[in-house]
Every structure is written in C-alpha cells, then in structure tokens.
Enzyme design. Structure first.
Site, PDB file in Angstrom:
ATOM      1  CB  CYS A   2     -34.592  -9.454  44.001  1.00 57.34           C
ATOM      2  SG  CYS A   2     -34.061  -8.096  45.055  1.00 57.34           S
ATOM      3  NE  ARG A  28     -36.703 -15.195  45.192  1.00 58.50           N
ATOM      4  CZ  ARG A  28     -36.234 -16.087  46.034  1.00 58.50           C
ATOM      5  NH1 ARG A  28     -36.933 -17.149  46.321  1.00 58.50           N
ATOM      6  NH2 ARG A  28     -35.057 -15.929  46.589  1.00 58.50           N
ATOM      7  CD1 TRP A  71     -39.031  -6.520  49.825  1.00 61.98           C
ATOM      8  CD2 TRP A  71     -36.934  -6.224  50.544  1.00 61.98           C
ATOM      9  NE1 TRP A  71     -39.084  -6.226  51.165  1.00 61.98           N
ATOM     10  CE2 TRP A  71     -37.813  -6.033  51.634  1.00 61.98           C
ATOM     11  CE3 TRP A  71     -35.562  -6.083  50.760  1.00 61.98           C
ATOM     12  CZ2 TRP A  71     -37.366  -5.719  52.919  1.00 61.98           C
ATOM     13  CZ3 TRP A  71     -35.116  -5.772  52.033  1.00 61.98           C
ATOM     14  CH2 TRP A  71     -36.015  -5.591  53.102  1.00 61.98           C
ATOM     15  CG  ASN A  97     -31.583 -11.849  45.566  1.00 62.21           C
ATOM     16  OD1 ASN A  97     -31.637 -11.005  46.450  1.00 62.21           O
ATOM     17  ND2 ASN A  97     -32.256 -12.982  45.620  1.00 62.21           N
ATOM     18  N   GLY A  98     -28.964  -9.592  46.505  1.00 59.45           N
ATOM     19  CA  GLY A  98     -27.928  -9.600  47.543  1.00 59.45           C
ATOM     20  C   GLY A  98     -27.468  -8.194  47.839  1.00 59.45           C
ATOM     21  CD  GLU A 464     -47.111 -18.267  62.817  1.00 58.23           C
ATOM     22  OE1 GLU A 464     -46.122 -17.563  63.076  1.00 58.23           O
ATOM     23  OE2 GLU A 464     -47.512 -18.455  61.654  1.00 58.23           O
ATOM     24  CE  LYS A 468     -48.434 -16.049  60.134  1.00 56.75           C
ATOM     25  NZ  LYS A 468     -47.413 -16.495  59.307  1.00 56.75           N
ATOM     26  CD  GLU A 471     -46.233 -12.236  58.582  1.00 52.54           C
ATOM     27  OE1 GLU A 471     -45.095 -12.242  58.134  1.00 52.54           O
ATOM     28  OE2 GLU A 471     -46.919 -13.275  58.665  1.00 52.54           O
ATOM     29  CG  HIS A 487     -45.276 -10.238  85.855  1.00 54.30           C
ATOM     30  ND1 HIS A 487     -45.168 -10.100  87.225  1.00 54.30           N
ATOM     31  CD2 HIS A 487     -45.502 -11.551  85.635  1.00 54.30           C
ATOM     32  CE1 HIS A 487     -45.298 -11.284  87.793  1.00 54.30           C
ATOM     33  NE2 HIS A 487     -45.509 -12.183  86.848  1.00 54.30           N
ATOM     34  CE  LYS A 582     -43.527 -18.216  51.294  1.00 55.37           C
ATOM     35  NZ  LYS A 582     -44.147 -18.113  52.611  1.00 55.37           N
TER      36      LYS A 582
HETATM   37  C1  G6P Z   1     -39.598 -13.678  55.950  1.00 52.79           C
HETATM   38  C2  G6P Z   1     -41.062 -13.946  55.659  1.00 52.79           C
HETATM   39  C3  G6P Z   1     -41.691 -14.647  56.841  1.00 52.79           C
HETATM   40  C4  G6P Z   1     -40.922 -15.914  57.175  1.00 52.79           C
HETATM   41  C5  G6P Z   1     -39.448 -15.623  57.437  1.00 52.79           C
HETATM   42  C6  G6P Z   1     -38.624 -16.889  57.546  1.00 52.79           C
HETATM   43  O1  G6P Z   1     -39.469 -12.704  56.927  1.00 52.79           O
HETATM   44  O2  G6P Z   1     -41.736 -12.732  55.389  1.00 52.79           O
HETATM   45  O3  G6P Z   1     -43.026 -14.995  56.497  1.00 52.79           O
HETATM   46  O4  G6P Z   1     -41.487 -16.526  58.292  1.00 52.79           O
HETATM   47  O5  G6P Z   1     -38.917 -14.872  56.352  1.00 52.79           O
HETATM   48  O6  G6P Z   1     -38.640 -17.572  56.319  1.00 52.79           O
HETATM   49  P1  G6P Z   1     -38.192 -19.049  56.110  1.00 52.79           P
HETATM   50  O7  G6P Z   1     -38.213 -19.250  54.633  1.00 52.79           O
HETATM   51  O8  G6P Z   1     -36.807 -19.184  56.679  1.00 52.79           O
HETATM   52  O9  G6P Z   1     -39.145 -19.940  56.819  1.00 52.79           O
END
Ligand code: G6P
Length: 587
Positions: A2, A28, A71, A97-98, A464, A468, A471, A487, A582
């Site tokens: 949050c 956040r 969140w 937060n937590g 990766e 992208k 998401e 397979h 994030k």
């Molecule tokens: C969250 C974000 C991702 C990110 C991951 C790891 O799930 O939505 O975009 O890759 O955390 O975050 P970090 O800050 O550890 O790279």
C-alpha cells in the site's frame, strides 16, 4: 504494497500535500484511498473506492495529515475498509501496510472490552488497541505498546487528534522519513517525498519515529532513543513525473538507452566487486520474483555462457524449499527493483541466519534488501513507477552481463556490448521500428493466446516477454523453451495461432527456426525478433546483433509490443494493471 504518506509541519494545507504524495505513490496500491487530517480536537476523514486519479479533497486546513492507497488483503474493496481506520471515539487514525497475523485474537479481546468495529480489516484493531492503551500511557507509548503486540511484518502511521505529532513504526514494510525545513514527511517510498526534500531517513525494522516539532527515533520494543542517519537522494523530482509521455510505462521504456549507457560507463567497480564475491563463493543462488526472477534466470545462462561458471537460480518464494543446501560459504544474490519483495526478503533473512553472504542487486537505495546485504549493487535505473517492470529488468540483465565479462577479465568487451545495445535500443524506439510494432499489435490485438519460444538465454527472454504481454494487455501469453514444444505445447497450435520466436544470432538460431517451422506447419503465425530475417517469419522485428546483449533489444521490442497491444485493446491505464501492485510486501 500500500502507499503511505504523512505530513507534519508549518504548512496548513496538509490534506493537499498528502493527496499529492498519494498520487505519486499510487503505483503501490490502487483499489481505494483515504486521507485524515487533524481538525481541532477531532479528526476529519475522506475515503473513496477506486483509483485516486485526478481526485481532489476538501478537508479542513490542517498542519497534520496522513493518507493511504490500498491494495486489499483483509476485507473487500469498500469505503469502510479503506484506510485510515479510527477508534470508537474517532480521535485516533491509523494507516497500515502489511498483515497483522494475530488480528482476530486481538479483535475478540477488544470486542469483549466494548469496542465497536466498522470494517473487516486487520488494521482497525490497531486504532482500538491504541485507544485502550491511552487509558494508561501517553500517545507515543500507546502506539509503541500496540505495535509490540502485532505479529507479522507491518508498518503503521498514526495520528491522534489532541497531539501535534504523528507516530510511525515498522517491522517489515518500508517507511521513509523526509526531513524538510520546519516539516517532516513519512512515506512508503522516497518517490513521494523527493518533491519536498532529498534528505531522508530509512526507518529500519523494529524502529519507531515520532514526527512533531522535532524528530525522535526509537528502537522497539522498549524505547531506547537512537540517532537518525540522514541519506541524500540523488535523483530529481522530474524523474518521478511523466514529462512529455502519456504513460510512465512508455517513459520508462524510453529511458532504457540511458540506463544501459550508465551501467556501461559507471558500474565497473560494482561489477568487479560482484565478480569477486561470486568467484570466492562455494555455490551461488540468484533469487527474484516476477520480472526479476527472469533476470535471475537470464543470469544463469549469462554466467554459464560467458564466465563458464554455474550460478543457481530460484524464484524467491520457492527458495524456502531449497535452502537446505546453504552453508556459510554460500552466496545469495537477491535481485529486486524495489528491494522490498517479501518473497525475497524472507529467504534472504534465513540465508543470513545460516551464515550465507548476501550481495543484493536492487534499484532502491536504503530498501530492505539493500540493508540486509553485505555487498550492495545499485542498478541506478532511477525511479520506476509503472507497475510493469521495464528499465529495471534491462538494468538487472545488463549488470549481470557486465559482471560475467568482468569475471573473465573482459570487462571492456561487456561495456562495448552494452554501449552498442544502448544505440540499438534507441533506434528501436525510433519511428520506423515503432510503426512496425504497432502494426503487429493491430494483427494480434483480438487473439486469445500468444505463444513465445526461445532457447538458452532466449528462454528467459521468452518468459519475460510473455509476462509483459499478460500484465499489460491481459492477453494470455505463454513463454516456452523451444525444445519443449513437441513435448506437449504443440497441441495448442491451430490455424493462425500467433507465436513469437526469440531468435538471436547464436547457437540456438538453427534449432529455434526449426521449432518455428514445426509451428508454421500446423498453421501458426510466426513473428521473429532478432538480427536475422528468415522465410519462416510472417513478420520480422529486427534488432542488432550484440551477442548476449541482443536479449535486451528483444525485450524492449516485447515491452513496446505489450504496450501497444494494451492501447489497441482500449486499456486506459497500462501503468496500473488490474489486481497488481508494484511492490509486494505481503506473502
Ligand atoms: C510485483 C510486480 C512485478 C515485479 C515483482 C518483483 O509482483 O508487480 O512487476 O516484477 O513484484 O518486484 P521487485 O521489486 O522485487 O523487482
């Protein structure tokens, strides 16, 4: 996860200062938000469901205020569950937060004592606990005693109507204090504060701060005062605003040539340190979550290919089940943009207990992983605000690449590759390449599934790239190792199924092209990304050939494709994908 922001000082527009701070921190958490300010001997609160967007507040003038973007963990997304949460008398406001692991036990106890709860959150127990404690002790001590009762990893900020102070405490989630002239700020990220001051204190776990006329730092649980350590943030406020770009995501994608150049030119010493600790270790594990986990996976291939050195990799949350291997000669390398991801922070803490050495690769100075580590490698990518990681990923991979070349005493070659790649990425960001990518996005925008294949290092690229697309555009995208197709995965290919082929000019080229042929033979629509065109490609998105660093150009193309797919599908805010946050500081 949050966003937290608090203000105490000489300005009387606290509500607006908090609102502006929350807007900067919204990445956040963005399902609901709320602000509380001190209004005489009472507290005025304004709470809403939804994104903060262009909202305004009309709360009373005040010199003290706190606010929160949520969140959701405990309790649905409702106004009642949005923070701040008040006590029965409505004189205490708490943001949090937590996760409070023992909240239900505390709640039962407080209900027995006559407290009335109006939300489903775990947070609300804190306001009532403080209310209870205030019968015996003063404000700061009441917060301290309440916080000491909470189990789990938490950060709280509290305001009390009769007091001119706000109190912050943490055991897990991040809190940064900004020290301005005649004013103090507290936020869950320096991004929220840097507009006002670049002098910050990173609150450590088990510390409490009393922000008032002066700042007082206290060690928990007992209350011994400790001297504050002020850090100076070296980036500007402009870096946390969108500037000429419509979205942070596009801005951050465009910043990548600069990020790569910066690593090539200024990270030589860091790369030397990391190469040395990897060389000295008896077993190395790289850990990360989400995007960072794919950077770590790429790292295993990069080290094997360039440095002929085996470096293990694990997803952060899975490392719990692998760490029996660790000894005091092991090296653990957490990789993380935020430096706060709990699924990485926790295993790192346990690895430390086993005596392992920690070398963290992070983007955020002063973050938890930064503080946990003996060796601190900073990515220097600047603040990343779009939830979807872009420049942090390329920075992570670039850092590992430079380190692997340094490991074999060829740092100059690594630097050269990164500089050439920075140039290639700049040209990918130019009009010709963008219009091709937009055209592919138009072709793919109504597809339900997209498959992406790669071999070796390109397997990490494929994973990766798929993340992208998922998401950002909400299309189901799946990355596979090219060799795995036959397979099972090939069963999914039908006429017109799009398949992106990550095809660098390396030892995987022939085999991945054969895999592309197998897909084409079953009706698949092939899009190639790499330096060499091929007849099998229906569309080709070209890159330069910069050896292992080609993956960085391929990733930038995938990021752009994901972004333009999102726009083509009418997604309004690709900076904040649904359900994500994030920085994930809860398990
Ligand atoms: C969250 C974000 C991702 C990110 C991951 C790891 O799930 O939505 O975009 O890759 O955390 O975050 P970090 O800050 O550890 O790279």
């Amino acid at each position: 996860m949050c966003g937290i922001f608090g203000y105490v000082g000489s300005q009387s527009n606290a509500a607006n200062l908090v609102l502006e701070g929350l807007k900067l921190l919204e990445y956040r958490g963005y399902d609901s938000w709320g602000i509380a300010v001190k209004k005489g001997k009472t507290i005025a609160v304004d709470k809403h469901v939804g994104k903060i967007g262009d909202a305004s507040v009309s709360l009373a003038q005040s010199t003290i205020g706190i606010g929160h973007t949520r969140w959701a963990t405990h309790g649905g997304v409702t106004v009642a569950n949005a923070h701040p949460h008040l006590d029965c008398k409505k004189t205490i406001a708490v943001i949090h937060n937590g996760i409070i692991e023992n909240f239900s036990e505390i709640k039962k106890e407080l209900i027995k004592k006559g407290h009335t709860f109006i939300s489903e959150t775990d947070t609300e127990v804190v306001s009532h606990l403080i209310e209870e404690n205030l019968k015996k002790v003063g404000f700061a001590s009441a917060v301290r005693d309440a916080f000491n009762r909470l189990h789990g990893l938490n950060a709280i900020v509290v305001m009390y109507a009769p007091s001119k102070e706000i109190v912050a405490a943490k055991t897990g989630s991040p809190l940064v204090i900004g020290v301005g002239e005649n004013e103090l700020f507290v936020a869950s990220d320096a991004v929220g504060i840097v507009k006002h001051t670049r002098n910050v204190i990173f609150l450590e776990d088990n510390q409490m701060a009393v922000l008032g006329y002066k700042l007082k730092l206290i060690r928990l649980p007992h209350g011994k005062e400790i001297p504050p350590k002020i850090h100076r943030i070296n980036w500007e406020f402009e870096q946390v605003s969108k500037g000429k770009y419509k979205h942070f995501l596009l801005k951050e994608i465009n910043e990548q040539p600069v990020v790569l150049k910066n690593i090539a030119l200024h990270h030589n010493e860091q790369a030397r340190i990391l190469a040395k600790v990897i060389g000295d270790a008896f077993g190395t594990f790289m850990l990360g979550c989400g995007t960072a986990s794919y950077a770590a996976l790429a790292g295993t291939y990069i080290f094997s290919h360039i440095a002929k050195k085996h470096v293990n990799f694990s997803i952060g949350s899975e490392f719990n089940y692998l760490e029996d291997y660790l000894t005091n000669r092991s090296l653990v390398i957490p990789i993380s943009q935020s430096g706060e991801t709990i699924d990485v922070v926790e295993p790192v803490e346990r690895a430390k207990e086993k005596g392992a050495t920690i070398a963290a690769i992070v983007n955020v100075l002063g973050s938890t992983l930064y503080r946990q580590a003996k060796y601190k490698i900073l990515l220097g990518a600047g603040p990343e605000k779009a939830v979807v990681g872009t420049k942090s990923f390329t920075a992570m991979v670039a850092e590992l690449l430079l380190c692997a070349y340094t490991f074999i005493s060829k740092q100059r070659d690594g630097r050269q590759l990164l500089l050439e790649t920075a140039k290639d990425v700049a040209s990918i960001l130019g009009d010709i390449s963008i219009s091709k990518i937009k055209k592919v996005a138009q072709t793919l925008k109504n597809r339900e599934h997209i498959y992406i294949i790669g071999r070796g290092l390109s397997y990490a690229t494929a994973l990766e790239a798929a993340l992208k697309i998922k998401e950002t555009s909400y299309i189901h995208a799946e990355g596979f190792a090219g060799g795995e197709l036959k397979h099972g995965v090939i069963a999914l290919i039908e006429k017109g199924t799009p398949c992106i082929v990550i095809a660098p000019n390396d030892e995987t080229y022939e085999d991945i092209v054969s895999n592309a042929q197998e897909i084409k033979a079953r009706g698949g629509y092939i899009i190639g990304i790499g330096p060499k065109n091929n007849d099998v490609f229906a569309e080709w998105l070209p890159t330069a050939d910069t050896k292992e660093a080609t993956m960085l150009s391929q990733i930038v193309i995938s990021q752009l494709l994901a972004y333009y797919l999102a726009l083509a599908r009418g997604i309004k805010d690709p900076d904040k994908p649904r359900n994500l946050a994030k920085s994930v500081t809860v398990k």
